[in-house]
Scaffold this motif. Structure first.
Motif, PDB file in Angstrom:
ATOM      1  N   GLU A   1       0.855  -1.204   0.000  1.00  0.00           N
ATOM      2  CA  GLU A   1       0.000   0.000   0.000  1.00  0.00           C
ATOM      3  C   GLU A   1       0.889   1.251   0.000  1.00  0.00           C
ATOM      4  O   GLU A   1       1.944   1.303   0.643  1.00  0.00           O
TER       5      GLU A   1
ATOM      6  N   ASP B   1       1.039   4.139   1.260  1.00  0.00           N
ATOM      7  CA  ASP B   1       1.535   4.879   2.432  1.00  0.00           C
ATOM      8  C   ASP B   1       2.877   4.317   2.901  1.00  0.00           C
ATOM      9  O   ASP B   1       3.610   4.994   3.626  1.00  0.00           O
ATOM     10  N   HIS B   2       3.213   3.103   2.468  1.00  0.00           N
ATOM     11  CA  HIS B   2       4.508   2.506   2.845  1.00  0.00           C
ATOM     12  C   HIS B   2       5.456   2.307   1.664  1.00  0.00           C
ATOM     13  O   HIS B   2       6.661   2.217   1.850  1.00  0.00           O
TER      14      HIS B   2
ATOM     15  N   ASP C   1       1.329  -2.729   9.316  1.00  0.00           N
ATOM     16  CA  ASP C   1       0.040  -2.157   9.740  1.00  0.00           C
ATOM     17  C   ASP C   1      -0.435  -2.689  11.101  1.00  0.00           C
ATOM     18  O   ASP C   1      -1.139  -1.987  11.836  1.00  0.00           O
TER      19      ASP C   1
ATOM     20  N   HIS D   1       2.581   2.714  11.644  1.00  0.00           N
ATOM     21  CA  HIS D   1       1.873   3.964  11.936  1.00  0.00           C
ATOM     22  C   HIS D   1       1.896   4.207  13.447  1.00  0.00           C
ATOM     23  O   HIS D   1       1.671   3.274  14.237  1.00  0.00           O
TER      24      HIS D   1
HETATM   25 FE1  FEO Z   1      -2.329  -1.014   4.574  1.00  0.00          FE
HETATM   26 FE2  FEO Z   1      -0.653   1.513   6.319  1.00  0.00          FE
HETATM   27  O1  FEO Z   1      -1.263   0.526   4.829  1.00  0.00           O
END
Ligand code: FEO
Length: 387
Positions: free
Chosen positions: A80, A82-83, A163, A222
């Motif tokens: 994904e 964001d990473h 995640d 995160h």
């Molecule tokens: Fe499933 Fe932080 O992306």
């Protein structure tokens, strides 16, 4: 910008997204971080990257420790964006780096970026020696995408969990013990409820695969890093993934002329009188992702809508669609609402709750405005069912 040390030669080099308030539909009122980690050993290793618009922040932090061109391995635990968003730039800077990912990770990264990088596809349980340290890769499909894996570093007892165990919190503090624990746990619960909830069975499997590992630190992708309270968050994940509920009711509604609201309040009173924790949400004033944080451990989910143009109200439809997708299990449902003539909305809400797999109570429907006697009857009948 400074890298932040987790242990000797292990650094956080991620980025803080202070301003984000909507993460693909999830309201992130505290912002978030994208956590990347740098390991200095015979082979210099970067674990995950950050969302593309924050690449300069990550490069600054890496450059605080080493020249980014010297990175030997880039581990991509999750496709994904964001990473992985900064991978193209990192791979262009670290020209000799090998990109380590799961089999589905390779497929996903190729599909996203159309690059013929020097991939190394890690098998389940494969160990990569980087000098004095060994990285073990554990595939954790569907936590949160099919490609997910986690990376375990036994010498330092660190799990880079991507995640899993994350929270959307933007702070300068990097560790759980530097923030009030209740805030971290609330955000971890919201994260689980809105991101991980549909994949409880896969979470259970992942927890099984990780059982027995010595964990000094859990470093998610995160939010803040768990170097304290590890049994607490593992225990919460056991409960959430098992759909363990409390004696609790969440009552969610929208209303046109306050009649459905009056019913919602009476339902809330009935649950309270029977010793249930209750949470009452007007959909005009609450975000659906905040409501899900409360749904995660509630036995009863009660949803009310007046009838609007032979249908449910759009806010209620939005909540029900979101709820169905996140698929909480082992719940009871109750549909309610007021109506003028057709009254279709109540049956539509009830069907939605059945489609969620919930066992439903007899619905509650009142034409136009409920009077005191009708409200009292609603309360007494419901109390009778709950007692
Ligand atoms: Fe499933 Fe932080 O992306």
């Amino acid at each position: 910008m400074k890298a932040i040390k987790l242990k000797e030669d292990i650094y956080w080099v991620g980025a803080i997204d202070w301003g984000i308030r909507n993460f693909h539909g999830y309201s992130t009122q505290r912002g978030t971080t994208y956590n990347a980690f740098l390991l200095i050993d015979e082979k210099i290793t970067l674990i995950d990257t950050v969302k593309y618009h924050l690449i300069d922040e990550m490069l600054d932090r890496i450059s605080d420790v080493i020249n980014p061109a010297d990175i030997d391995y880039v581990i991509s635990n999750h496709v994904e964006q964001d990473h992985s968003g900064s991978l193209p730039e990192i791979m262009a800077i670290a020209r000799n780096a090998t990109l380590v990912t799961s089999p589905n990770g390779e497929k996903g990264l190729r599909a996203h970026y159309k690059e013929n990088w020097n991939f190394h596809v890690a098998k389940m349980g494969e160990v990569l020696n980087i000098g004095e340290r060994n990285l073990t890769f554990v595939h954790t499909p569907m936590v949160h995408w099919p490609d997910n894996m986690v990376t375990y570093l036994p010498e330092d007892q660190i799990l880079f969990s991507n995640d899993a165990f994350g929270q959307h919190i933007a702070t300068s503090e990097r560790f759980v013990d530097e923030l009030p624990l209740d805030i971290v746990l609330e955000e971890a619960q919201k994260y689980y409820a809105n991101i991980v909830l549909p994949y409880g069975a896969q979470v259970k499997k992942a927890l099984g695969a990780l059982a027995g590992l010595k964990l000094d630190i859990i470093a998610p992708s995160h939010g803040v890093i768990w170097r304290s309270d590890i049994p607490t968050i593992l225990n919460e994940y056991e409960k959430w993934s098992g759909n363990v509920t409390e004696k609790k009711a969440v009552i969610v509604y929208d209303t046109m002329w306050n009649s459905t609201e009056m019913i919602a309040e009476k339902i809330t009173e009935a649950f309270q009188n029977q010793g249930y924790k209750t949470r009452l949400f007007d959909l005009k004033k609450n975000h659906i992702s905040d409501i899900m944080t409360e749904v995660i451990n509630a036995q009863y989910i009660c949803v009310g809508s007046p009838t609007l143009n032979n249908n449910i109200m759009p806010t209620v439809a939005s909540f029900l669609t979101y709820l169905k997708g996140l698929a909480p299990k082992k719940r009871f449902g109750l549909a309610f609402g007021s109506y003028g003539w057709g009254g279709q909305s109540i049956g539509q809400v009830e069907q939605y709750l059945k489609d969620c797999g919930f066992e439903t109570l007899e619905n509650i429907r009142i034409q136009y405005i409920p009077d005191e006697d009708q409200l009292e009857e609603i309360k007494e009948k419901l109390e009778g069912k709950l007692s």
